[in-house]
Design an enzyme around this catalytic site. Sequence first.
Site, PDB file in Angstrom:
ATOM      1  N   PHE B 117      26.351  11.074  15.779  1.00 10.72           N
ATOM      2  CA  PHE B 117      26.534  10.663  17.160  1.00 10.72           C
ATOM      3  C   PHE B 117      28.018  10.777  17.498  1.00 10.72           C
ATOM      4  O   PHE B 117      28.873  10.314  16.729  1.00 10.72           O
ATOM      5  CB  PHE B 117      26.040   9.230  17.363  1.00 10.72           C
ATOM      6  CG  PHE B 117      26.003   8.842  18.810  1.00 10.72           C
ATOM      7  CD1 PHE B 117      25.089   9.430  19.672  1.00 10.72           C
ATOM      8  CD2 PHE B 117      26.907   7.918  19.325  1.00 10.72           C
ATOM      9  CE1 PHE B 117      25.074   9.097  21.021  1.00 10.72           C
ATOM     10  CE2 PHE B 117      26.879   7.586  20.668  1.00 10.72           C
ATOM     11  CZ  PHE B 117      25.965   8.165  21.519  1.00 10.72           C
ATOM     12  N   ASP B 188      25.366   5.278   9.335  1.00 12.02           N
ATOM     13  CA  ASP B 188      25.017   4.773  10.657  1.00 12.02           C
ATOM     14  C   ASP B 188      23.489   4.770  10.774  1.00 12.02           C
ATOM     15  O   ASP B 188      22.853   5.824  10.639  1.00 12.02           O
ATOM     16  CB  ASP B 188      25.659   5.664  11.730  1.00 12.02           C
ATOM     17  CG  ASP B 188      25.364   5.207  13.156  1.00 12.02           C
ATOM     18  OD1 ASP B 188      24.378   4.477  13.372  1.00 12.02           O
ATOM     19  OD2 ASP B 188      26.113   5.611  14.064  1.00 12.02           O
ATOM     20  N   TYR B 213      19.730  -2.277  20.078  1.00  6.27           N
ATOM     21  CA  TYR B 213      19.071  -2.134  21.385  1.00  6.27           C
ATOM     22  C   TYR B 213      18.045  -1.015  21.404  1.00  6.27           C
ATOM     23  O   TYR B 213      17.399  -0.799  22.418  1.00  6.27           O
ATOM     24  CB  TYR B 213      20.088  -1.961  22.521  1.00  6.27           C
ATOM     25  CG  TYR B 213      21.197  -0.966  22.270  1.00  6.27           C
ATOM     26  CD1 TYR B 213      20.973   0.395  22.363  1.00  6.27           C
ATOM     27  CD2 TYR B 213      22.478  -1.394  21.979  1.00  6.27           C
ATOM     28  CE1 TYR B 213      21.988   1.299  22.146  1.00  6.27           C
ATOM     29  CE2 TYR B 213      23.519  -0.501  21.761  1.00  6.27           C
ATOM     30  CZ  TYR B 213      23.271   0.843  21.847  1.00  6.27           C
ATOM     31  OH  TYR B 213      24.286   1.734  21.633  1.00  6.27           O
ATOM     32  N   LYS B 214      17.886  -0.300  20.292  1.00  5.28           N
ATOM     33  CA  LYS B 214      16.903   0.777  20.235  1.00  5.28           C
ATOM     34  C   LYS B 214      15.603   0.217  19.643  1.00  5.28           C
ATOM     35  O   LYS B 214      14.879  -0.511  20.312  1.00  5.28           O
ATOM     36  CB  LYS B 214      17.457   1.931  19.402  1.00  5.28           C
ATOM     37  CG  LYS B 214      18.726   2.555  19.995  1.00  5.28           C
ATOM     38  CD  LYS B 214      19.262   3.654  19.093  1.00  5.28           C
ATOM     39  CE  LYS B 214      20.580   4.223  19.609  1.00  5.28           C
ATOM     40  NZ  LYS B 214      20.457   4.956  20.866  1.00  5.28           N
ATOM     41  N   ARG B 360      13.794  14.497  24.724  1.00  2.00           N
ATOM     42  CA  ARG B 360      13.670  13.672  23.530  1.00  2.00           C
ATOM     43  C   ARG B 360      12.656  12.563  23.775  1.00  2.00           C
ATOM     44  O   ARG B 360      12.673  11.934  24.844  1.00  2.00           O
ATOM     45  CB  ARG B 360      15.051  13.090  23.228  1.00  2.00           C
ATOM     46  CG  ARG B 360      15.181  12.379  21.931  1.00  2.00           C
ATOM     47  CD  ARG B 360      16.626  11.967  21.704  1.00  2.00           C
ATOM     48  NE  ARG B 360      17.040  10.878  22.573  1.00  2.00           N
ATOM     49  CZ  ARG B 360      18.026  10.008  22.286  1.00  2.00           C
ATOM     50  NH1 ARG B 360      18.718  10.142  21.166  1.00  2.00           N
ATOM     51  NH2 ARG B 360      18.336   9.055  23.107  1.00  2.00           N
TER      52      ARG B 360
END
Lengths: 401, 401
Positions: B117, B188, B213-214, B360
Site C-alpha cells: 500500500f 502490514d 476499519y476493514k 475491486r
Amino acid sequence: MTDFSKTRSLFHMPDGVIYLDGNSLGPLPVNAQQRVMETMKDQWGDMLIRGWNDGGWMQMPRRVGDRVGRLIGAPAGTVIMGDTLSIKVYQALASAIDLVTGQDGQRRVILSDSGNFPSDLYIAEGLIQSLDRGYELKVVAPEEVEAAIDETVAVTMLTEVDYRTGRLHDMKALTARAHAAGALTVWDLAHSAGAIPVDLAGAQADFAVGCTYKYLNGGPGAPAFIYVAPKWAEKARPALSGWMGHERPFAFDLTYRPGDGIERMRVGTPPILALAALDAALDAWEGVDMADVRAKSIALCDLFIAEVEARCPGLTLASPREGTRRGSQVSFRHGEGYAIMQALISRGVIGDFRAPDAIRFGFTPLYIDEQDVVQAVDVLEDIIANRLWDEPRFKQKALVT
Amino acid sequence: MTDFSKTRSLFHMPDGVIYLDGNSLGPLPVNAQQRVMETMKDQWGDMLIRGWNDGGWMQMPRRVGDRVGRLIGAPAGTVIMGDTLSIKVYQALASAIDLVTGQDGQRRVILSDSGNFPSDLYIAEGLIQSLDRGYELKVVAPEEVEAAIDETVAVTMLTEVDYRTGRLHDMKALTARAHAAGALTVWDLAHSAGAIPVDLAGAQADFAVGCTYKYLNGGPGAPAFIYVAPKWAEKARPALSGWMGHERPFAFDLTYRPGDGIERMRVGTPPILALAALDAALDAWEGVDMADVRAKSIALCDLFIAEVEARCPGLTLASPREGTRRGSQVSFRHGEGYAIMQALISRGVIGDFRAPDAIRFGFTPLYIDEQDVVQAVDVLEDIIANRLWDEPRFKQKALVT
C-alpha cells in the site's frame, strides 16, 4: 456580550457535581451524542464507503481545523486535525528542525522548559535520538527561557500555559526573541485553545499544536490539531509522510509528493466518529467572544484564590497571582494534596492532582460560574478544617490522577 | 461450525445494497451505536475525568489489542491499539531499523514491493529521509521479493495481502528467508486481519501492524494496531516516545523511560469513542472459527470469478485464480473500470476502484453469502451487456474512489 447562561445549558453535567477539571477533559456537549449517532447511523450505516464523499468525511480534518483556527487566531487553511497531540508535536518539531537546519547547520539546541508537558519533552528526546546528528534537548526553568534563546538554538518548543501552575508564557515576545536569534518556534496550545485568547498570526508563531479534549470539549482522546504558518506551509517537509498528506492520495503513486500547504500534515485515515463529536462540541463557541471568556475566567480564578486563601489554611498558591499571567486554571500546593483531591472528588468537586503536590482546578466560563466557585470552596474548607482527607481510601493511588 | 446467519444479523445493511467493500470500510455493527452512546452518556457524560479509571479507558488500548491479537495469532500482551496504520508503520519500521542497525551497521536496505500500500512506502521514504544515514527504500515486484532478500537488507516491509489484487505473500516463508539473511520483518495486515487466518507467532514475525476499519468493522478511521514479537518487546526503542508509552505516565518525569513491552508503543491519549465502537464490533467474532471464514471466503470468491467470467466479457481477472493464494477479495481489470464501478454503485452493488483500472470486490463471510454474489453478478452482467456504464455521470471522478 457572550450569554454564559446559554453556553452552560449546552453541556451535560451530572447532578451534585461541580466540575473544575475541564482543563483535563471537557464535559459532554448535549448535542454531541445526537451528532455521533447520526454519523454512525445515517453516514457509516447507510452511506457505508460512500461516506468519504457524500458524508464530507474526507474534508473533515480541514473543515474542523478551520473552526479550531478561529479560536486561536489562525487564518483559514492553516490548521488541520488528526492524530494525538504527541504526534503533532513530533511533526511540528521535525519540520521545524528541518527548516532551520537547512538554513544553519550549526544550530543544534531544541530549547524547552521544565514546565512543559512531559510528553513534549519525551517526543523531542525520541526524535533527537532518531536523528542522531548532535541535536540536544535543553530544558531550563520557565523563567530562564528568554535568556536562553541564543544562536545555538534551532527551535524553541514551549507550552504557552504551564499544565501544573497555569503560568503563561508571553508567546509574542518569546517568538520575536526566537526569530531575532534565528530560531523557529513550536507552541503547544493544550491549555490555551478555548481557555485564553490566542493570536497565532499576530504572534508570528511558526508551528503550533494542541489537543481538543480540554477546553474544546471534544471528548476523551479527541483529535489533535497542528498549525503551520503560511510562510512555512509549502516548505515544511512532513516527517510522517502518510498517504492522506499526499498530493493525490487516490492516485496510489509509489512515491510521495506532499500535498498543498497544511494538507501535508495529514497522515492516515481520519477518525470520523471522534471528529463528529468534536465538530458538535465546537458549536458551543458560536456567538462566544473570547475576550468575554477571558474576563470571566480571570474573575472566577481570582475569586477562587481569594476564597481559598481566606478559608483554607495550609494551601499555598502555586499559580501566578496576577490574572493576566495565568491561563484558565489555579493550582495550590499541599503535602497531602492527593488525599485532599480524592476527598473533594468524593464530595462532587472534581479537580485533579499533579505530582508531586499540586491540586489543580480549571475554570471554564462556558459552564462554570461564581456560585460554583463559592460552593467548591465551601467543600474544600470543610475538608481542610475537619481533616476529612485523612482516610485510607483517599490515599490509595489510582492509575490516572 | 460458525453460524454465518447469526453473524449476518449483527450488521446493519441498508435495503437494496449488496456490500462488497468491507475490505475498505466494514459496515456498522448493530451493537456499536448503543456501545458508543453508553460510552458518551454513562462514561464521558457522568464519570467525566473519572472515566480514565472507572470506565477502564486507560487499559482499553491493551484490552482491545488482546481481542485483535486473538484473530491474528498474537499472544496476549503483544498487541496494542492506537493512532493510524501509517503511524504504526512508522513506529514498527523505526524500531526494526534501530534493532538491526544495532547489530549490523552495514545493512541499509528497506525492502518492499510495488504491491504494498503506497502509504507504507511513503512513510518509509519520510523516515529514511529523516534518518539521513544512507538507508534506501528498495521496491521490487511482488514476485521478486524472495530473491531480493540478501545481506544488505535491514528490514523487509511487506503487506501480506495486496490491496489491489488480493495476492497473498507467504508470511512464514518470507519471514524465515529474511531471518536467514539477518533481516527483520514488518508485516502490514490491513487486508489480512479478519480476512484470513494469520499466525504471527507461528510465522515468527518481528513486527506487524494493521487497521481495524476493514474486515474488523471498527468504523471510519478506527484505531490501528501494532504487534511486537516478545523477543523484541523489551528491546525496541519507540521512535514516537509519547507519555502514554512511558513507564509511569502520571509521575510526569522530565525524561523518558519506555514502558513494559508493548506498552511503549502507545503514544498519546487513546481515542475512547473510537475504541468503544471497535470493541463492540469485535463482539461479532465471538464463536467464529477463522478456518470457517477462510473456507467460505474462498468459496465466495471462486463463485464470483466463475460467474463473472461466464457472464461478463471484457473483464480480466487481476487476482490469483488459486483461492489459497488470495486474500478475501477479487479484482478485475477493465479500461472503463471506474465508470463500471460507479454504475454498479448506482444499482446498489458497492465495491471500489483502484487506479489505474481495477474494480475491486471484497467478500466478507460474516455478512455476505452466495446469493449476494450471484445477484451482484446479475447486475454487473446487465451493466456490461448493455453498456450501462457509458454515461457521463459515471465518469466524473469523485474525491475518494
